[in-house]
Motif scaffolding. Sequence first.
Motif, PDB file in Angstrom:
ATOM      1  N   GLU A 169       2.626  -0.826   3.780  1.00  0.00           N
ATOM      2  CA  GLU A 169       1.929  -2.141   4.240  1.00  0.00           C
ATOM      3  C   GLU A 169       1.732  -3.017   3.212  1.00  0.00           C
ATOM      4  O   GLU A 169       1.237  -2.880   2.012  1.00  0.00           O
ATOM      5  CB  GLU A 169       0.321  -1.739   4.954  1.00  0.00           C
ATOM      6  CG  GLU A 169      -0.009  -2.979   5.386  1.00  0.00           C
ATOM      7  CD  GLU A 169      -1.529  -2.697   6.203  1.00  0.00           C
ATOM      8  OE1 GLU A 169      -2.274  -3.689   6.401  1.00  0.00           O
ATOM      9  OE2 GLU A 169      -1.873  -1.423   5.973  1.00  0.00           O
ATOM     10  N   LEU A 170       2.070  -4.411   3.609  1.00  0.00           N
ATOM     11  CA  LEU A 170       2.080  -5.417   2.738  1.00  0.00           C
ATOM     12  C   LEU A 170       0.622  -5.713   2.264  1.00  0.00           C
ATOM     13  O   LEU A 170      -0.222  -5.881   3.215  1.00  0.00           O
ATOM     14  CB  LEU A 170       2.750  -6.591   3.140  1.00  0.00           C
ATOM     15  CG  LEU A 170       2.914  -7.851   1.986  1.00  0.00           C
ATOM     16  CD1 LEU A 170       3.468  -7.513   0.843  1.00  0.00           C
ATOM     17  CD2 LEU A 170       3.660  -8.931   3.102  1.00  0.00           C
ATOM     18  N   LEU A 171       0.172  -5.701   1.133  1.00  0.00           N
ATOM     19  CA  LEU A 171      -0.929  -6.267   0.690  1.00  0.00           C
ATOM     20  C   LEU A 171      -1.017  -7.735   0.357  1.00  0.00           C
ATOM     21  O   LEU A 171      -2.192  -8.431   0.912  1.00  0.00           O
ATOM     22  CB  LEU A 171      -1.506  -5.258  -0.620  1.00  0.00           C
ATOM     23  CG  LEU A 171      -1.642  -3.804  -0.089  1.00  0.00           C
ATOM     24  CD1 LEU A 171      -2.003  -3.041  -1.440  1.00  0.00           C
ATOM     25  CD2 LEU A 171      -2.843  -3.550   0.717  1.00  0.00           C
ATOM     26  N   CYS A 172      -0.337  -8.040  -0.548  1.00  0.00           N
ATOM     27  CA  CYS A 172      -0.162  -9.565  -1.068  1.00  0.00           C
ATOM     28  C   CYS A 172       0.916  -9.865  -1.985  1.00  0.00           C
ATOM     29  O   CYS A 172       1.712  -8.909  -2.165  1.00  0.00           O
ATOM     30  CB  CYS A 172      -1.507  -9.723  -1.829  1.00  0.00           C
ATOM     31  SG  CYS A 172      -1.518  -8.656  -3.226  1.00  0.00           S
ATOM     32  N   THR A 173       1.181 -11.030  -2.054  1.00  0.00           N
ATOM     33  CA  THR A 173       2.177 -11.405  -3.086  1.00  0.00           C
ATOM     34  C   THR A 173       1.660 -11.641  -4.550  1.00  0.00           C
ATOM     35  O   THR A 173       0.407 -12.023  -4.627  1.00  0.00           O
ATOM     36  CB  THR A 173       2.666 -12.765  -2.615  1.00  0.00           C
ATOM     37  OG1 THR A 173       1.805 -13.890  -2.421  1.00  0.00           O
ATOM     38  CG2 THR A 173       3.661 -12.742  -1.245  1.00  0.00           C
ATOM     39  N   ASN A 179       0.744   3.563  -6.053  1.00  0.00           N
ATOM     40  CA  ASN A 179       0.454   5.026  -5.939  1.00  0.00           C
ATOM     41  C   ASN A 179      -0.811   5.576  -5.580  1.00  0.00           C
ATOM     42  O   ASN A 179      -1.129   6.829  -5.658  1.00  0.00           O
ATOM     43  CB  ASN A 179       0.800   5.818  -7.408  1.00  0.00           C
ATOM     44  CG  ASN A 179       2.491   5.234  -7.546  1.00  0.00           C
ATOM     45  OD1 ASN A 179       3.451   5.186  -6.838  1.00  0.00           O
ATOM     46  ND2 ASN A 179       2.844   5.461  -8.935  1.00  0.00           N
ATOM     47  N   PHE A 180      -1.780   4.857  -5.273  1.00  0.00           N
ATOM     48  CA  PHE A 180      -2.975   5.019  -5.176  1.00  0.00           C
ATOM     49  C   PHE A 180      -3.408   4.205  -3.688  1.00  0.00           C
ATOM     50  O   PHE A 180      -2.914   3.119  -3.421  1.00  0.00           O
ATOM     51  CB  PHE A 180      -4.111   4.757  -6.131  1.00  0.00           C
ATOM     52  CG  PHE A 180      -4.276   3.396  -6.698  1.00  0.00           C
ATOM     53  CD1 PHE A 180      -5.045   2.767  -6.043  1.00  0.00           C
ATOM     54  CD2 PHE A 180      -2.964   2.871  -7.540  1.00  0.00           C
ATOM     55  CE1 PHE A 180      -5.059   1.381  -6.632  1.00  0.00           C
ATOM     56  CE2 PHE A 180      -3.158   1.574  -7.818  1.00  0.00           C
ATOM     57  CZ  PHE A 180      -4.339   0.707  -7.746  1.00  0.00           C
ATOM     58  N   GLU A 181      -4.629   4.539  -2.989  1.00  0.00           N
ATOM     59  CA  GLU A 181      -5.120   3.819  -1.927  1.00  0.00           C
ATOM     60  C   GLU A 181      -6.112   2.607  -2.482  1.00  0.00           C
ATOM     61  O   GLU A 181      -6.977   2.892  -3.241  1.00  0.00           O
ATOM     62  CB  GLU A 181      -5.883   4.713  -1.154  1.00  0.00           C
ATOM     63  CG  GLU A 181      -6.681   3.960   0.181  1.00  0.00           C
ATOM     64  CD  GLU A 181      -5.493   3.343   1.122  1.00  0.00           C
ATOM     65  OE1 GLU A 181      -5.753   2.289   1.792  1.00  0.00           O
ATOM     66  OE2 GLU A 181      -4.377   4.034   1.277  1.00  0.00           O
ATOM     67  N   PRO A 182      -5.674   1.372  -2.201  1.00  0.00           N
ATOM     68  CA  PRO A 182      -6.396   0.481  -2.613  1.00  0.00           C
ATOM     69  C   PRO A 182      -7.716   0.162  -2.011  1.00  0.00           C
ATOM     70  O   PRO A 182      -8.213   1.018  -0.965  1.00  0.00           O
ATOM     71  CB  PRO A 182      -5.543  -1.065  -2.196  1.00  0.00           C
ATOM     72  CG  PRO A 182      -4.667  -0.512  -0.951  1.00  0.00           C
ATOM     73  CD  PRO A 182      -4.607   1.118  -1.276  1.00  0.00           C
ATOM     74  N   ALA A 214       0.888  -1.259   0.065  1.00  0.00           N
ATOM     75  CA  ALA A 214       0.157   0.002  -0.133  1.00  0.00           C
ATOM     76  C   ALA A 214       1.023   1.405  -0.091  1.00  0.00           C
ATOM     77  O   ALA A 214       2.161   0.968   0.094  1.00  0.00           O
ATOM     78  CB  ALA A 214      -0.792  -0.078   1.115  1.00  0.00           C
ATOM     79  N   PRO A 215       0.364   2.545  -0.312  1.00  0.00           N
ATOM     80  CA  PRO A 215       1.195   3.690  -0.288  1.00  0.00           C
ATOM     81  C   PRO A 215       1.933   4.050   0.925  1.00  0.00           C
ATOM     82  O   PRO A 215       3.083   4.351   0.977  1.00  0.00           O
ATOM     83  CB  PRO A 215       0.249   4.711  -0.458  1.00  0.00           C
ATOM     84  CG  PRO A 215      -0.918   4.145  -1.234  1.00  0.00           C
ATOM     85  CD  PRO A 215      -1.044   2.709  -0.640  1.00  0.00           C
ATOM     86  N   ASP A 216       1.503   3.395   2.286  1.00  0.00           N
ATOM     87  CA  ASP A 216       2.088   3.565   3.076  1.00  0.00           C
ATOM     88  C   ASP A 216       3.103   2.443   3.755  1.00  0.00           C
ATOM     89  O   ASP A 216       3.872   2.525   4.586  1.00  0.00           O
ATOM     90  CB  ASP A 216       1.393   3.884   4.518  1.00  0.00           C
ATOM     91  CG  ASP A 216       0.203   2.544   4.777  1.00  0.00           C
ATOM     92  OD1 ASP A 216       0.556   1.612   3.950  1.00  0.00           O
ATOM     93  OD2 ASP A 216      -0.471   2.579   5.538  1.00  0.00           O
TER      94      ASP A 216
END
Length: 586
Positions: free
Chosen positions: A315-319, A347-350, A311-313
């Motif tokens: 934080e891991l979202l996924c592989t 570059n954007f909020e998911p 995520a932009p900050d």
Amino acid sequence: MSRESGASNAKKWALVAAGVGLVYVLVRHRQKLIAPLWRVLPHGNILRNRRVEVINSAQDPATQLIIKELKQHCQKFKVLGFDCEWITVGGSRRPVALLQLSSHQGLCALFRLCHMKQIPKDLRELLEDDAVIKVGVAPQEDAMKLSHDYGVGVASTLDLRFLCVMAGHKPEGLGKLSFRHLDYPLDKNWRLACSNWEAKQLEPPQLNYAANDALVAVAIYEKLCRDLEPRHFWDRRQLNHQSLRQKFEPFLDVDFTKGFSLSVTANGVTRNKPASGTGSSKEKKFVPKKQQYRQLVTQSKAFYDNCFLQAPDGELLCTIDRRKATWYVDQNLGTRICEEPLTVRLNFEPAGRAVGEVGRYYQTPKENRCVVCGQSDAYLRKNVVPREYRRHFPVVMKSHTSHDVLLLCPSCHQLSNISDLRVKNKLAVQCDAPFKHCDGMVKFHDDPELKRVHSAGKALLYHGDKIPAAKVALMQQTLLDFYTECSEVTEDLLRQAVEVDYRVENSEFCQHGERVVQQYRDHFGGLVELERLWREHFLQTMQPRFLPDLWSVNHNADRLEVRANEGRVDEADLLVAGLDTKPKIG
């Protein structure tokens, strides 16, 4: 030494030599010498103690007693010989007229279903008993006909030809199997096979034909099982049916002619050997004749790239795979943060972030190996919930389906596909969703009259000069009866007949997968129950040892609940899934 003493010693040495020679011959050729004995022993008791009971009425008290006796015989030896007979009238099959069930103790019950009109409750329970194996040649076809005609599901059918292949024998018809393995010839005269099984009273040759087919099936099963567990001829211990069942469990309720190519040994299904390899001489390749095979393309390069998406900050979202990660960068939707492992930051909020075990599953790197046996040199993608069902799911349940796409080696993949057929057959009965090839379940059917017109026109137009005059006259009359406005058969009329489309769309046709999804959506607890059924089936049949961490039979239900709590799923989709529409708080 006297001459008499020398002669006596010579006789002794001759006897010793003869004894040694006899022992050598017995040991060297023990299989050939003992094989006839093994052929006689299994079927001897069954046919010597043969008792044939004909049941004509469901209300007859004797009917219940016979069914009860069959059940008692199955307490220890959970196997029944199974066969069916029917007649064909005018090219159309009539409902099953005769059901044959035989036990290992020689009892053969002939149920005349054409007179009974329905299957008694106790008999239905016996047929549907998953613990009792019903053996024969092509028993799945008979089971399918019983299901279609009387609405009964026959559980745990086993085609004896699978055992033949596992034991290294040639898979043949019942008559040849009986003669080869029991040394017992069956009367397979076509006149008996095609006789009137709906007659008011069956003739003795018919009764003998029907009973023997079921009785020898049990005897052949015993003999082939002994071949799977070879012992010394003096070892008369009972067969270990539990361990034997584990060997052929994947083949229960599976059509032998489905066309799967497997290497099968006495220990079960093994991985195919390369053609140039030496392999074991005991392995026999199972490749049924005249079958169509679907080419399975294996993959040797890594399937999971295990690239990270943040995520932009941070934080891991996924592989994700490398191609997808590169796409985010190329579209200026993400920035490359690290090369090894490749990490891309959005570059954007998911729309959502990783939550709970569902989120951690997608964050966890996956291994490139078969989840069942661990082989890592070649693998295929396995859809745990088959595509023919998943494709009819709502969009919210079709997205993020990587959880149900696992890697299997070619052998495990084929074995898993075979075991899937058993579940599909059960779903077909449960949801009244026959496969396309079943009776009445075709998208188009032929109109008999239109087809006769088409065939007559085609034959006369292209081969009229070669057809006998009498037959030409009949064909011409067929055309004139159809085209009543015409008084003679002309070339234009023949061409018009050739163009007749005799295929008529079946208004009741519904794809098997679509029908099953509809039934689970409306009557069986929602689509998460269908998903759970397939996942539990995969775990039970394949017993995978290398599943990804946090893989769960309730995965989609948990994922949808997370989305519901975040307000990212419609109530209608939750109802289709079979979940409570009220989001959980906390």
